[in-house]
Scaffold this motif. Sequence first.
Motif, PDB file in Angstrom:
ATOM      1  N   PHE A   1       0.843  -1.191   0.000  1.00  0.00           N
ATOM      2  CA  PHE A   1       0.000   0.000   0.000  1.00  0.00           C
ATOM      3  C   PHE A   1       0.879   1.242   0.000  1.00  0.00           C
ATOM      4  N   PHE A   2       0.388   2.296  -0.645  1.00  0.00           N
ATOM      5  CA  PHE A   2       1.067   3.582  -0.618  1.00  0.00           C
ATOM      6  C   PHE A   2       0.396   4.477   0.424  1.00  0.00           C
ATOM      7  N   GLN A   3       1.169   5.373   1.006  1.00  0.00           N
ATOM      8  CA  GLN A   3       0.648   6.434   1.839  1.00  0.00           C
ATOM      9  C   GLN A   3       0.713   7.708   1.009  1.00  0.00           C
ATOM     10  N   LEU A   4      -0.424   8.361   0.833  1.00  0.00           N
ATOM     11  CA  LEU A   4      -0.486   9.564   0.006  1.00  0.00           C
ATOM     12  C   LEU A   4      -1.157  10.692   0.771  1.00  0.00           C
ATOM     13  N   THR A   5      -0.755  11.904   0.456  1.00  0.00           N
ATOM     14  CA  THR A   5      -1.409  13.087   0.993  1.00  0.00           C
ATOM     15  C   THR A   5      -2.064  13.819  -0.169  1.00  0.00           C
ATOM     16  N   ILE A   6      -3.311  14.200   0.026  1.00  0.00           N
ATOM     17  CA  ILE A   6      -4.040  14.936  -1.005  1.00  0.00           C
ATOM     18  C   ILE A   6      -4.320  16.320  -0.443  1.00  0.00           C
TER      19      ILE A   6
ATOM     20  N   PHE B   1      -4.827  12.733   4.562  1.00  0.00           N
ATOM     21  CA  PHE B   1      -3.855  11.653   4.501  1.00  0.00           C
ATOM     22  C   PHE B   1      -4.592  10.346   4.241  1.00  0.00           C
ATOM     23  N   LEU B   2      -4.184   9.631   3.190  1.00  0.00           N
ATOM     24  CA  LEU B   2      -4.738   8.316   2.878  1.00  0.00           C
ATOM     25  C   LEU B   2      -3.648   7.280   3.141  1.00  0.00           C
ATOM     26  N   PRO B   3      -3.763   6.517   4.249  1.00  0.00           N
ATOM     27  CA  PRO B   3      -2.667   5.651   4.669  1.00  0.00           C
ATOM     28  C   PRO B   3      -2.571   4.304   3.967  1.00  0.00           C
ATOM     29  N   LYS B   4      -3.628   3.829   3.340  1.00  0.00           N
ATOM     30  CA  LYS B   4      -3.586   2.488   2.737  1.00  0.00           C
ATOM     31  C   LYS B   4      -4.176   2.507   1.333  1.00  0.00           C
ATOM     32  N   VAL B   5      -3.431   3.063   0.400  1.00  0.00           N
ATOM     33  CA  VAL B   5      -3.882   3.121  -0.988  1.00  0.00           C
ATOM     34  C   VAL B   5      -3.278   1.933  -1.731  1.00  0.00           C
ATOM     35  N   PRO B   6      -4.101   0.983  -2.197  1.00  0.00           N
ATOM     36  CA  PRO B   6      -3.560  -0.163  -2.936  1.00  0.00           C
ATOM     37  C   PRO B   6      -2.856   0.296  -4.209  1.00  0.00           C
TER      38      PRO B   6
ATOM     39  N   GLU C   1     -10.367   5.691  -9.143  1.00  0.00           N
ATOM     40  CA  GLU C   1     -10.849   5.087  -7.896  1.00  0.00           C
ATOM     41  C   GLU C   1     -10.357   5.879  -6.690  1.00  0.00           C
ATOM     42  N   LEU C   2      -9.148   6.392  -6.787  1.00  0.00           N
ATOM     43  CA  LEU C   2      -8.602   7.223  -5.712  1.00  0.00           C
ATOM     44  C   LEU C   2      -9.414   8.515  -5.564  1.00  0.00           C
ATOM     45  N   LYS C   3      -9.856   9.077  -6.699  1.00  0.00           N
ATOM     46  CA  LYS C   3     -10.696  10.271  -6.656  1.00  0.00           C
ATOM     47  C   LYS C   3     -12.011   9.976  -5.934  1.00  0.00           C
ATOM     48  N   SER C   4     -12.584   8.811  -6.166  1.00  0.00           N
ATOM     49  CA  SER C   4     -13.818   8.431  -5.478  1.00  0.00           C
ATOM     50  C   SER C   4     -13.592   8.302  -3.978  1.00  0.00           C
TER      51      SER C   4
ATOM     52  N   ASN D   1      -7.408   6.707 -15.589  1.00  0.00           N
ATOM     53  CA  ASN D   1      -7.308   5.271 -15.852  1.00  0.00           C
ATOM     54  C   ASN D   1      -5.964   4.674 -15.450  1.00  0.00           C
ATOM     55  N   SER D   2      -4.999   5.508 -15.085  1.00  0.00           N
ATOM     56  CA  SER D   2      -3.672   5.018 -14.713  1.00  0.00           C
ATOM     57  C   SER D   2      -3.699   4.416 -13.318  1.00  0.00           C
ATOM     58  N   ALA D   3      -2.879   3.384 -13.132  1.00  0.00           N
ATOM     59  CA  ALA D   3      -2.759   2.756 -11.815  1.00  0.00           C
ATOM     60  C   ALA D   3      -1.872   3.617 -10.925  1.00  0.00           C
ATOM     61  N   VAL D   4      -2.150   3.601  -9.634  1.00  0.00           N
ATOM     62  CA  VAL D   4      -1.357   4.349  -8.658  1.00  0.00           C
ATOM     63  C   VAL D   4       0.108   3.945  -8.767  1.00  0.00           C
ATOM     64  N   LYS D   5       0.379   2.643  -8.868  1.00  0.00           N
ATOM     65  CA  LYS D   5       1.753   2.140  -8.913  1.00  0.00           C
ATOM     66  C   LYS D   5       2.528   2.696 -10.109  1.00  0.00           C
ATOM     67  N   ALA D   6       1.866   2.828 -11.248  1.00  0.00           N
ATOM     68  CA  ALA D   6       2.534   3.290 -12.462  1.00  0.00           C
ATOM     69  C   ALA D   6       2.691   4.808 -12.503  1.00  0.00           C
ATOM     70  N   THR D   7       1.953   5.520 -11.657  1.00  0.00           N
ATOM     71  CA  THR D   7       1.899   6.972 -11.745  1.00  0.00           C
ATOM     72  C   THR D   7       2.578   7.687 -10.588  1.00  0.00           C
ATOM     73  N   LEU D   8       2.493   7.117  -9.395  1.00  0.00           N
ATOM     74  CA  LEU D   8       2.914   7.820  -8.181  1.00  0.00           C
ATOM     75  C   LEU D   8       4.014   7.073  -7.433  1.00  0.00           C
ATOM     76  N   ASN D   9       4.602   7.788  -6.480  1.00  0.00           N
ATOM     77  CA  ASN D   9       5.567   7.200  -5.563  1.00  0.00           C
ATOM     78  C   ASN D   9       4.952   7.172  -4.173  1.00  0.00           C
ATOM     79  N   ASN D  10       5.429   6.237  -3.362  1.00  0.00           N
ATOM     80  CA  ASN D  10       4.971   6.185  -1.984  1.00  0.00           C
ATOM     81  C   ASN D  10       5.284   7.504  -1.291  1.00  0.00           C
ATOM     82  N   TRP D  11       4.383   7.979  -0.453  1.00  0.00           N
ATOM     83  CA  TRP D  11       4.501   9.220   0.319  1.00  0.00           C
ATOM     84  C   TRP D  11       4.407  10.475  -0.556  1.00  0.00           C
TER      85      TRP D  11
END
Length: 128
Positions: free
Chosen positions: A11-16, A24-29, A36-39, A99-109
């Motif tokens: 899981f990634f930890q992200l701040t929006i 803070f979203l602590p458990k983003v698959p 889906e993250l926007k939802s 449509n992009s996956a979190v893993k392909a687009t973002l970094n943890n934290w």
Amino acid sequence: ATQPPRAQPKFFQLTIKTHKISIFLPKVPQAQTIGELKSEYLYAIASHAYSHIPPDEDNTEIPQVSSADDFEFCRAVRDREAYKQRNVVIVNYEVLDNNSAVKATLNNWESLFVQFKDLSTGKHISFR
């Protein structure tokens, strides 16, 4: 001795962030899409007491959103060439593909930024 490569977290930890609040979203698959993250963000702000956040000195408030189409997620991208050539930090905001996956687009934290849309025109609203 060489260290084995570090395992990526499940899981990634992200701040929006908006211009007024951070969530803070602590458990983003990692397999979750940006859409889906926007939802998930929409649910978080709907359950948040928006009415308790006072307007800024210039009376700007957080725009009310009712669907994931009312805003975009952006990431900050620094212009490295401008910094190398002129020693100036310039940050551009890149809108993320839903449509992009979190893993392909973002970094943890990583921190994401909310770009609200004007509900009548569909254009992005800018804040100072």
